[in-house]
Design an enzyme around this catalytic site. Sequence first.
Site, short mmCIF file in Angstrom:
data_model
loop_
_atom_site.label_atom_id
_atom_site.label_comp_id
_atom_site.label_asym_id
_atom_site.label_seq_id
_atom_site.Cartn_x
_atom_site.Cartn_y
_atom_site.Cartn_z
N LYS A 184 44.29 38.52 32.08
CA LYS A 184 45.34 38.82 33.06
C LYS A 184 46.35 37.66 33.14
CE LYS A 184 42.36 41.91 35.79
NZ LYS A 184 41.89 42.24 37.15
N TYR A 216 46.24 51.35 35.90
CA TYR A 216 45.41 51.27 37.11
C TYR A 216 45.55 52.51 38.00
CZ TYR A 216 43.68 46.47 36.45
OH TYR A 216 43.00 45.35 36.00
N PHE A 253 45.30 47.80 47.98
CA PHE A 253 45.76 46.66 47.19
C PHE A 253 46.55 47.06 45.95
CE2 PHE A 253 41.31 47.54 45.97
CZ PHE A 253 41.47 47.79 44.60
N ASN A 277 41.91 37.58 39.24
CA ASN A 277 40.56 37.32 38.73
C ASN A 277 40.45 37.26 37.21
OD1 ASN A 277 40.82 40.00 38.29
ND2 ASN A 277 39.10 40.65 39.55
N HIS A 294 40.11 41.59 32.82
CA HIS A 294 39.71 42.98 33.04
C HIS A 294 38.75 43.38 31.93
CE1 HIS A 294 39.80 47.35 33.34
NE2 HIS A 294 39.92 47.33 32.04
N GLU A 315 40.94 53.65 27.97
CA GLU A 315 41.70 52.40 28.07
C GLU A 315 42.08 51.86 26.68
OE1 GLU A 315 39.45 49.74 30.57
OE2 GLU A 315 39.81 50.96 32.34
P1 ATP Z 1 38.86 45.24 36.41
O1 ATP Z 1 39.00 46.74 36.53
O2 ATP Z 1 40.18 44.50 36.54
O3 ATP Z 1 38.05 44.83 35.24
P2 ATP Z 1 36.72 45.36 38.29
O4 ATP Z 1 36.28 46.56 37.53
O5 ATP Z 1 35.76 44.23 38.47
O6 ATP Z 1 38.01 44.73 37.65
P3 ATP Z 1 37.92 47.16 40.18
O7 ATP Z 1 37.21 47.61 41.38
O8 ATP Z 1 38.10 48.09 39.03
O9 ATP Z 1 37.25 45.79 39.70
O10 ATP Z 1 39.36 46.65 40.67
C1 ATP Z 1 40.42 46.49 39.74
C2 ATP Z 1 41.18 45.23 40.06
O11 ATP Z 1 41.85 45.39 41.31
C3 ATP Z 1 40.31 43.98 40.27
O12 ATP Z 1 39.98 43.33 39.08
C4 ATP Z 1 41.22 43.12 41.10
O13 ATP Z 1 42.23 42.49 40.31
C5 ATP Z 1 41.88 44.15 42.00
N1 ATP Z 1 41.14 44.30 43.27
C6 ATP Z 1 39.96 44.93 43.45
N2 ATP Z 1 39.56 44.87 44.74
C7 ATP Z 1 40.54 44.16 45.38
C8 ATP Z 1 40.75 43.76 46.74
N3 ATP Z 1 39.86 44.07 47.69
N4 ATP Z 1 41.86 43.05 47.02
C9 ATP Z 1 42.78 42.74 46.07
N5 ATP Z 1 42.66 43.12 44.78
C10 ATP Z 1 41.56 43.80 44.43
MG MG Z 2 37.59 48.16 37.02
#
Ligand code: ATP
Ligand code: MG
Length: 142
Positions: A11, A51, A59, A114, A117, A128
Amino acid sequence: MSIQRTLSIIKPDGVAKNLVGEILGRFEKNGLRIAGTRMQWLSQQEAEGFYAVHSERPFFGELVEYMTSGPVVISVLEGEDAISRNRELMGATNPAEAAPGTIRADFADSIGVNTVHGSDAEETAAVEVAYFFRSTELCARG
Ligand code: ATP
Ligand code: MG
């Protein structure tokens, strides 16, 4: 156990912190091969489409703004159980909950910012990977 492909994104914060080699190196040292990779600055439309499953989450706006704030490195990783192996190397979404030594524990700023992804299941991995790569851009090395 089976050979899988999964989509990885370094990211904008990971690229900005100059962690591209470090993160791709962790994948390679842990049994994953890079089948294809490129750097790209996502448009708003590309980030929103990627997304889309989160479009109703509070968010979502913040997430799209962050994902379009700078270039990302998008890769397809291939190997035994690549999907779960990549998720293990990434650590939990919230770096405060991520296991020590994982990418997010080591480098992420917050649950939103974070660093990486990774696809979370076979179905989402297939969607994806196809979202960002044509099959001719990927090289099977298994
Ligand atoms: P990713 O899909 O990015 O690999 P993930 O699968 O661990 O991450 P998801 O639940 O799919 O997490 O959320 C997608 C992304 O949205 C997260 O990686 C983060 O960047 C963002 N995100 C998730 N929860 C929150 C939150 N509570 N507040 C802000 N951003 C969030
Ligand atoms: Mg995810």
